[in-house]
Design a protein around this motif. Structure first.
Motif, short mmCIF file in Angstrom:
data_model
loop_
_atom_site.label_atom_id
_atom_site.label_comp_id
_atom_site.label_asym_id
_atom_site.label_seq_id
_atom_site.Cartn_x
_atom_site.Cartn_y
_atom_site.Cartn_z
N GLU A 1 -5.92 14.51 3.80
CA GLU A 1 -6.28 13.18 4.00
C GLU A 1 -6.67 12.39 2.55
O GLU A 1 -7.48 12.78 2.06
CB GLU A 1 -7.61 12.88 4.88
N MET A 2 -5.73 11.61 2.36
CA MET A 2 -5.91 10.61 1.20
C MET A 2 -5.76 9.24 1.41
O MET A 2 -4.86 9.04 2.38
CB MET A 2 -5.02 11.18 0.15
N PRO A 3 -6.68 8.49 0.94
CA PRO A 3 -6.47 7.13 1.21
C PRO A 3 -4.98 6.54 0.61
O PRO A 3 -4.68 7.16 -0.50
CB PRO A 3 -7.79 6.26 0.35
N THR A 4 -4.74 5.34 0.96
CA THR A 4 -3.52 4.84 0.47
C THR A 4 -3.93 4.00 -0.94
O THR A 4 -5.06 3.90 -1.12
CB THR A 4 -2.64 3.77 1.33
N GLN B 1 0.82 -1.06 0.05
CA GLN B 1 0.00 0.02 -0.08
C GLN B 1 1.02 1.22 0.02
O GLN B 1 1.93 1.09 0.52
CB GLN B 1 -0.88 0.01 1.20
N ALA C 1 1.49 5.49 0.30
CA ALA C 1 0.88 6.68 0.87
C ALA C 1 1.58 7.74 0.03
O ALA C 1 2.41 7.74 -0.56
CB ALA C 1 1.17 6.87 2.49
#
Length: 315
Positions: free
Chosen positions: A268-271, A169, A171
């Protein structure tokens, strides 16, 4: 109703190449034929199938709806025949001289290739690799016809007909030069918007999603520079006060060579999942299987965990 003995297999080869190249001259050059020969083959196939198949336009030979429906089954059939004729029952990395083609973005080349080539030098010294930018070709078509063995990255466009294996994953972080006024701090959204930014514009890759997400949140950045690839970002940041939004594992590779630093991203960002992709047609092909496993053992979080466990085992 047509039977197989009604059709010359070479006509289907020409048909398949026209789907890829869209120009008679390119197909002729690729197959070692004359342009009249390619045109004649297309004419014969049109009569057999009772369809125009390709319409000449300013953009090249565009397939009809019927030709588009035939595209995948004919491609699969030709690839299966080619694979059957050339398939080796086993793959021996120590002696193989095979060249693999891997689709990846430039950010992937920076992260993956140094470690991958070092590993290959030790276990498969005669195997070679060529890379192809995921955005430079129609990756789906190139993998379907066997021009690309596998692809790596965040590639949501590869769905039906493709298999995948998770590596890790990813980021996104903010990166800048060492000694930057923002170093060592948690960047606020205000500081982020007020900073000067260099942005990598990479349409056709998963990394464009990060910029899209920032824009959807209504966050305005002071973009001073846009570039089409990641290769120049390290050089640019090391000599300016600009910052960049980049994948964390890419950032890790840039710290020492360019004397950079990075901090957690304020947005805020999803992986995103970084995976290996391959077409279902090569799922059981020995060489492709071997390379997939080698890459997974070298780069996947699961593979690294196994390596650490092995290192701790008593002799």
């Amino acid at each position: 109703m047509l039977e197989l003995n009604d059709i010359d297999l070479n006509l289907l080869v020409v048909f398949n190449e026209l789907l890829i190249e869209r120009r008679v001259a390119r197909v002729a050059d690729k197959l070692g034929l004359t342009q009249p020969s390619v045109s004649n083959a297309l004419s014969r196939l049109r009569k057999l199938l009772q369809d125009e198949l390709f319409i000449r336009t300013s953009k090249g030979m565009e397939p009809t709806l019927y030709a588009s429906q035939l595209a995948e089954p004919i491609s699969v059939a030709l690839t299966t025949i080619r694979s059957s004729l050339n398939q080796q029952p086993v793959f021996s990395p120590a002696t193989s001289t095979r060249r693999f083609t891997i689709g990846m973005a430039d950010v992937g080349e920076i992260y993956f290739l140094p470690k991958l080539m070092d590993r290959l030098a030790r276990v498969a010294p005669h195997v070679s690799v060529s890379t192809l930018r995921n955005s430079a070709v129609n990756l789906r078509d190139a993998m379907e016809v066997g021009q690309v063995d596998l692809a790596m990255g965040f590639l949501p466009q590869l769905k039906a007909g493709f298999l995948q294996r998770s590596l890790f994953q990813q980021a996104y972080v903010c990166m800048f030069r060492q000694g930057h006024p923002l170093q060592g701090k948690r960047i606020s959204l205000k500081q982020f918007t007020e900073a000067d930014h260099v942005v990598v514009v990479s349409p056709g890759t998963g990394h464009a999603k990060a910029d899209e997400m920032i824009e959807r949140k209504g966050i305005h950045r002071n973009i001073r520079l846009t570039v089409p690839h990641f290769i120049a970002v390290g050089h640019i940041l090391s000599n300016t006060d600009m910052i960049a939004t980049v994948p964390e594992r890419y950032a890790m590779e840039c710290l020492a060579p360019f004397k950079l630093a990075y901090v957690k991203h304020p947005v805020e960002m999803p992986t995103i999942g970084i995976n290996i992709f391959w077409h279902a047609k090569v799922h059981k092909e020995p060489g492709n299987q071997w390379l997939r496993n080698l890459i997974a053992d070298t780069f996947s979080d699961a593979g690294k965990a196994r390596a650490r466990t092995t290192d701790r085992l008593p002799p």
